[in-house]
Design a protein around this motif. Structure first.
Motif, PDB file in Angstrom:
ATOM      1  N   LYS A  43      34.588  23.961  12.019  1.00 52.78           N
ATOM      2  CA  LYS A  43      35.322  22.698  12.128  1.00 52.78           C
ATOM      3  C   LYS A  43      34.741  21.837  13.248  1.00 52.78           C
ATOM      4  O   LYS A  43      34.622  20.612  13.120  1.00 52.78           O
ATOM      5  N   ALA A  77      32.147  18.013  12.389  1.00 55.06           N
ATOM      6  CA  ALA A  77      32.490  16.666  12.854  1.00 55.06           C
ATOM      7  C   ALA A  77      31.248  15.823  13.109  1.00 55.06           C
ATOM      8  O   ALA A  77      31.303  14.590  13.059  1.00 55.06           O
ATOM      9  N   ARG A 111      37.200  19.173   7.972  1.00 54.07           N
ATOM     10  CA  ARG A 111      36.723  17.938   8.611  1.00 54.07           C
ATOM     11  C   ARG A 111      37.872  16.950   8.775  1.00 54.07           C
ATOM     12  O   ARG A 111      37.883  16.135   9.702  1.00 54.07           O
ATOM     13  N   HIS A 112      38.867  17.021   7.879  1.00 50.18           N
ATOM     14  CA  HIS A 112      39.947  16.024   7.881  1.00 50.18           C
ATOM     15  C   HIS A 112      41.330  16.611   8.135  1.00 50.18           C
ATOM     16  O   HIS A 112      42.270  15.862   8.439  1.00 50.18           O
ATOM     17  N   LEU A 113      41.486  17.923   7.997  1.00 49.16           N
ATOM     18  CA  LEU A 113      42.796  18.547   8.166  1.00 49.16           C
ATOM     19  C   LEU A 113      42.773  19.519   9.341  1.00 49.16           C
ATOM     20  O   LEU A 113      41.716  20.060   9.683  1.00 49.16           O
ATOM     21  N   SER A 119      46.635  14.238  -0.426  1.00 47.01           N
ATOM     22  CA  SER A 119      45.434  13.569   0.065  1.00 47.01           C
ATOM     23  C   SER A 119      44.207  14.246  -0.530  1.00 47.01           C
ATOM     24  O   SER A 119      44.269  15.374  -1.028  1.00 47.01           O
ATOM     25  N   ALA A 171      41.674  15.442   1.066  1.00 45.04           N
ATOM     26  CA  ALA A 171      41.377  16.657   1.834  1.00 45.04           C
ATOM     27  C   ALA A 171      42.275  17.809   1.411  1.00 45.04           C
ATOM     28  O   ALA A 171      41.834  18.964   1.337  1.00 45.04           O
TER      29      ALA A 171
END
Length: 299
Positions: free
Chosen positions: A40, A44, A103-105, A161, A163
């Protein structure tokens, strides 16, 4: 994430070997979650392809002496190549979905969704493996999926969403991969790990032209560390399953939620919501019940 064989070895007396197996499973689970947190962190700033390729090269360096000792022919020449290929494709899809989702959660949210894998396996085993599921396990699966809804919480528009959908897709691929692994249980753990690593590395290599970012020394070392940590996690889990029945040690994989919440809070400032904690608790409780019922049925 990584494949973890599900097997049953009922009837063994609970002794030193079982305690050692539990210790190895706890260590392997912690290492897997640390590897996911590293992923994670890296995703990014780097592409998924870079992460998959570099970490796989690092893992292969560690695996090479083991392959040489076992004999390359014993490791690479396999029957049922089609099933190995299917498993490899599922692994690549699952790993890619995981990194895209985190990446988003928050890490804990994605890990909570992945805790539903035993529930998904239970459902898919009916049409794919011809297994029968009684009303108790069916009820537990239904309750578990309510927990998934609590974790992901559909947005105001009533839909998940992107993600969240990717995380669900990853969990589905992981469940399918576990079923494929059941079909290949006759093969050695080393063979499965090597093909796993090669498949992920090849996928990363093919994706390198898209989204390549220059690597500084720190990033390269962290990516290499991911390969080392993942390989160590595989070895710990395999050792756990050699020392103790899967029914004894597999429930301890749920400790990954504790690590995910802790690491997400410390390194990413992701504070778990009450809904997320409640949903994760429901998923874990449902999964443990399903494992308990499977153990009762097989004993």
């Amino acid at each position: 994430m990584a494949e973890r064989s599900l097997a049953s070895d009922a009837g063994m007396a609970f002794g030193a070997a079982q305690w050692q197996g539990i210790a190895f499973m706890l260590a392997g689970t912690a290492l897997f979650t640390c590897n996911d947190a590293l992923g994670k962190w890296m995703v990014a700033s780097l592409s998924v392809g870079q992460i998959l390729f570099v970490r796989s090269v690092s893992a292969l360096v560690i695996l090479a002496p083991l392959v040489w000792r076992a004999g390359p022919r014993e490791v690479f020449v396999v029957a049922q190549p089609g099933r190995h290929l299917l498993r490899a494709l599922l692994i690549v899809a699952e790993v890619s979905c995981f990194y895209l989702a985190v990446r988003h959660l928050p890490l804990a949210d994605v890990m909570a969704v992945y805790q539903a894998t035993p529930l998904i396996v239970t459902v898919l085993a009916i049409p794919l493996l011809g297994e029968r599921v009684g009303w108790r396990r069916a009820l537990a699966v239904g309750i578990g999926f309510i927990g998934v809804m609590l974790v992901l919480q559909p947005a105001a528009g009533g839909v998940f969403s992107t993600a969240a959908l990717i995380a669900l897709a990853g969990s589905l691929c992981y469940a399918l991969m576990m079923i494929a692994t059941r079909r290949l249980r006759a093969f050695s753990a080393l063979t499965l790990i090597v093909y796993h690593t090669l498949a992920v590395g090849l996928a990363g290599l093919l994706a390198l032209p898209w989204g390549w970012q220059p690597l500084d020394l720190q990033s390269a070392l962290l990516l290499a560390l991911m390969g080392v940590v993942a390989t160590g996690a595989h070895m710990c889990v395999n050792q756990a399953l050699r020392l103790a029945p899967a029914a004894t040690v597999v429930p301890y994989t749920y400790t990954s939620m504790i690590w995910a919440i802790l690491l997400g809070w410390v390194f990413f400032a992701d504070r778990p919501t009450l809904a997320m904690l409640a949903g994760a608790g429901i998923i874990v409780a449902s999964g443990l019940f399903v494992l308990h019922r499977e153990r009762q049925i097989k004993s």
